[in-house]
Design a protein around this motif. Structure first.
Motif, PDB file in Angstrom:
ATOM      1  N   ASP A  50      69.279  -8.109 -28.194  1.00 35.72           N
ATOM      2  CA  ASP A  50      68.281  -7.857 -29.238  1.00 35.72           C
ATOM      3  C   ASP A  50      68.347  -6.435 -29.791  1.00 35.72           C
ATOM      4  O   ASP A  50      67.336  -5.902 -30.268  1.00 35.72           O
ATOM      5  CB  ASP A  50      66.872  -8.171 -28.738  1.00 35.72           C
ATOM      6  N   ALA A  51      69.531  -5.831 -29.762  1.00 33.85           N
ATOM      7  CA  ALA A  51      69.672  -4.473 -30.273  1.00 33.85           C
ATOM      8  C   ALA A  51      69.811  -4.421 -31.785  1.00 33.85           C
ATOM      9  O   ALA A  51      69.708  -3.351 -32.379  1.00 33.85           O
ATOM     10  CB  ALA A  51      70.896  -3.812 -29.633  1.00 33.85           C
ATOM     11  N   SER A  52      70.039  -5.565 -32.420  1.00 30.57           N
ATOM     12  CA  SER A  52      70.329  -5.580 -33.859  1.00 30.57           C
ATOM     13  C   SER A  52      69.312  -6.407 -34.627  1.00 30.57           C
ATOM     14  O   SER A  52      68.853  -7.450 -34.155  1.00 30.57           O
ATOM     15  CB  SER A  52      71.725  -6.166 -34.100  1.00 30.57           C
ATOM     16  N   THR A  53      68.997  -5.948 -35.823  1.00 26.24           N
ATOM     17  CA  THR A  53      68.147  -6.724 -36.739  1.00 26.24           C
ATOM     18  C   THR A  53      68.969  -7.328 -37.876  1.00 26.24           C
ATOM     19  O   THR A  53      68.417  -7.936 -38.783  1.00 26.24           O
ATOM     20  CB  THR A  53      67.040  -5.834 -37.332  1.00 26.24           C
ATOM     21  N   THR A  54      70.280  -7.158 -37.836  1.00 25.25           N
ATOM     22  CA  THR A  54      71.156  -7.697 -38.869  1.00 25.25           C
ATOM     23  C   THR A  54      71.363  -9.192 -38.666  1.00 25.25           C
ATOM     24  O   THR A  54      71.617  -9.648 -37.547  1.00 25.25           O
ATOM     25  CB  THR A  54      72.514  -6.976 -38.841  1.00 25.25           C
ATOM     26  N   VAL A  55      71.277  -9.956 -39.755  1.00 27.36           N
ATOM     27  CA  VAL A  55      71.500 -11.401 -39.719  1.00 27.36           C
ATOM     28  C   VAL A  55      72.647 -11.721 -40.675  1.00 27.36           C
ATOM     29  O   VAL A  55      72.447 -11.792 -41.886  1.00 27.36           O
ATOM     30  CB  VAL A  55      70.239 -12.183 -40.113  1.00 27.36           C
ATOM     31  N   PRO A  56      73.870 -11.900 -40.167  1.00 31.12           N
ATOM     32  CA  PRO A  56      74.999 -12.226 -41.045  1.00 31.12           C
ATOM     33  C   PRO A  56      74.927 -13.673 -41.545  1.00 31.12           C
ATOM     34  O   PRO A  56      74.802 -14.611 -40.751  1.00 31.12           O
ATOM     35  CB  PRO A  56      76.225 -12.019 -40.148  1.00 31.12           C
ATOM     36  N   VAL A  57      74.997 -13.842 -42.852  1.00 33.30           N
ATOM     37  CA  VAL A  57      74.963 -15.156 -43.490  1.00 33.30           C
ATOM     38  C   VAL A  57      76.253 -15.340 -44.278  1.00 33.30           C
ATOM     39  O   VAL A  57      76.707 -14.416 -44.963  1.00 33.30           O
ATOM     40  CB  VAL A  57      73.744 -15.293 -44.427  1.00 33.30           C
ATOM     41  N   LEU A  58      76.832 -16.534 -44.199  1.00 34.85           N
ATOM     42  CA  LEU A  58      78.080 -16.811 -44.908  1.00 34.85           C
ATOM     43  C   LEU A  58      77.773 -17.066 -46.381  1.00 34.85           C
ATOM     44  O   LEU A  58      77.106 -18.046 -46.728  1.00 34.85           O
ATOM     45  CB  LEU A  58      78.769 -18.020 -44.282  1.00 34.85           C
ATOM     46  N   VAL A  59      78.258 -16.178 -47.244  1.00 32.00           N
ATOM     47  CA  VAL A  59      78.032 -16.267 -48.689  1.00 32.00           C
ATOM     48  C   VAL A  59      79.380 -16.114 -49.382  1.00 32.00           C
ATOM     49  O   VAL A  59      80.076 -15.110 -49.180  1.00 32.00           O
ATOM     50  CB  VAL A  59      77.065 -15.176 -49.188  1.00 32.00           C
ATOM     51  N   ASP A  60      79.753 -17.119 -50.184  1.00 34.12           N
ATOM     52  CA  ASP A  60      81.033 -17.076 -50.902  1.00 34.12           C
ATOM     53  C   ASP A  60      82.197 -16.806 -49.965  1.00 34.12           C
ATOM     54  O   ASP A  60      83.108 -16.028 -50.267  1.00 34.12           O
ATOM     55  CB  ASP A  60      80.996 -16.022 -52.010  1.00 34.12           C
ATOM     56  N   GLY A  61      82.163 -17.442 -48.794  1.00 35.30           N
ATOM     57  CA  GLY A  61      83.276 -17.364 -47.862  1.00 35.30           C
ATOM     58  C   GLY A  61      83.297 -16.160 -46.966  1.00 35.30           C
ATOM     59  O   GLY A  61      84.246 -15.973 -46.191  1.00 35.30           O
ATOM     60  N   ALA A  62      82.269 -15.299 -47.009  1.00 33.77           N
ATOM     61  CA  ALA A  62      82.247 -14.099 -46.174  1.00 33.77           C
ATOM     62  C   ALA A  62      80.865 -13.900 -45.570  1.00 33.77           C
ATOM     63  O   ALA A  62      79.843 -14.118 -46.229  1.00 33.77           O
ATOM     64  CB  ALA A  62      82.643 -12.868 -46.974  1.00 33.77           C
ATOM     65  N   PHE A  63      80.829 -13.472 -44.320  1.00 36.74           N
ATOM     66  CA  PHE A  63      79.556 -13.112 -43.690  1.00 36.74           C
ATOM     67  C   PHE A  63      79.094 -11.774 -44.246  1.00 36.74           C
ATOM     68  O   PHE A  63      79.833 -10.786 -44.237  1.00 36.74           O
ATOM     69  CB  PHE A  63      79.695 -13.031 -42.173  1.00 36.74           C
ATOM     70  N   GLN A  64      77.839 -11.771 -44.717  1.00 37.70           N
ATOM     71  CA  GLN A  64      77.228 -10.573 -45.261  1.00 37.70           C
ATOM     72  C   GLN A  64      75.801 -10.482 -44.735  1.00 37.70           C
ATOM     73  O   GLN A  64      75.237 -11.489 -44.290  1.00 37.70           O
ATOM     74  CB  GLN A  64      77.221 -10.635 -46.793  1.00 37.70           C
ATOM     75  N   GLU A  65      75.225  -9.298 -44.821  1.00 39.96           N
ATOM     76  CA  GLU A  65      73.858  -9.150 -44.337  1.00 39.96           C
ATOM     77  C   GLU A  65      72.900  -9.943 -45.219  1.00 39.96           C
ATOM     78  O   GLU A  65      72.976  -9.885 -46.446  1.00 39.96           O
ATOM     79  CB  GLU A  65      73.438  -7.689 -44.298  1.00 39.96           C
ATOM     80  N   ALA A  66      72.003 -10.679 -44.568  1.00 51.86           N
ATOM     81  CA  ALA A  66      71.043 -11.484 -45.302  1.00 51.86           C
ATOM     82  C   ALA A  66      70.138 -10.575 -46.130  1.00 51.86           C
ATOM     83  O   ALA A  66      69.671  -9.535 -45.640  1.00 51.86           O
ATOM     84  CB  ALA A  66      70.201 -12.311 -44.333  1.00 51.86           C
ATOM     85  N   PRO A  67      69.871 -10.958 -47.376  1.00 54.89           N
ATOM     86  CA  PRO A  67      68.981 -10.141 -48.210  1.00 54.89           C
ATOM     87  C   PRO A  67      67.541 -10.218 -47.712  1.00 54.89           C
ATOM     88  O   PRO A  67      67.171 -11.143 -47.016  1.00 54.89           O
ATOM     89  CB  PRO A  67      69.126 -10.783 -49.595  1.00 54.89           C
TER      90      PRO A  67
END
Length: 254
Positions: free
Chosen positions: A237-254
């Motif tokens: 639980d050290a991270s608050t980043t949520v990677p979401v797959l958008v257009d073929g790449a994982f990016q940080e959720a808006p």
């Protein structure tokens, strides 16, 4: 059932394909590959990279990276000071900043599950032991796990020499952490017995860090000379980043 748990690419394909067995098509798949794909994705996305998952590390991966104007991650043993980008989350964290804007990360397990889920038009999220609470909060905020938006948490596992699936404790724990956090946030959600069991295992595990270091995959990384990868994966639980797959790449959720 609206929140399910399963293993491997075949599960992701069955849940998101045109005729999922006995239920509505899954709207969101959470991929869990703790050692090390989804942990590495999280580290890279935190640092500002978009991560393109790829199923194989071969000549086709090189071609794909060129097409995406991205840097291809190498195997752990191929890391050099000039090219520190690999599936190792510790090596990636130690790489000079900034990381490449786009990184292609081959993985036969986590990447393949991501591809299978995306092919079925499901939202795909990368979870590890570093971000289960943040993932659960996003799932709850977007109504995943309800009747209209079924949710599946899919553990990657490892592979036996013959290519068959080897269930992996670290991924069961990672999935359980997400499911337990989601159950705490949304107690009215309906979990399958498999999902309930995974969540219960997580809450009953007194020392998950020791379990991660001592499990088969953790021991393999120690033998491989990469204990730091286990240490990064054990940052619970050290991270608050949520990677979401958008257009073929994982990016940080808006």
């Amino acid at each position: 059932m609206t929140v399910s748990f399963g293993w491997g690419p075949a599960e992701a394909r069955a849940l998101t394909g045109p005729e999922p067995a006995g239920a509505a098509r899954t709207a969101c798949v959470v991929v869990v590959d703790v050692l090390s794909f989804t942990t590495t994705v999280g580290v890279a996305v935190e640092a500002g990279s978009a991560v393109h998952p790829y199923r194989r590390r071969d000549a086709s991966a090189e071609t794909y990276a060129r097409e995406k104007d991205a840097v291809l991650a190498v195997g752990r043993r191929a890391v050099t000071p000039e090219h520190p980008y690999s599936l190792s989350p510790a090596a990636l964290r130690a790489a000079p900043a900034p990381l490449p804007a786009r990184l292609v990360l081959p993985s036969p397990n986590g990447s393949t599950i991501s591809a299978e889920a995306a092919a079925g038009d499901a939202t795909v999220i990368a979870a590890s032991l570093r971000n289960p609470t943040a993932v659960a909060r996003r799932l709850a905020a977007h109504g995943y796990g309800t009747a209209g938006r079924p949710l599946a948490v899919v553990a990657a596992g490892e592979r036996w020499p013959d290519g068959s699936l080897r269930p992996a404790l670290e991924d069961l724990l990672g999935a359980g952490a997400v499911l337990a956090a989601l159950r705490a946030a949304c107690p009215d959600l309906t979990l399958t017995p498999e999902a309930t069991a995974a969540a219960t295992l997580w809450t009953a595990t007194k020392d998950p860090v020791a379990a991660l270091h001592g499990c088969a995959s953790g021991r393999e990384l120690y033998a491989y000379g990469c204990p730091q990868d286990v240490e990064v994966a054990a940052e619970i639980d050290a991270s608050t980043t949520v990677p979401v797959l958008v257009d073929g790449a994982f990016q940080e959720a808006p």
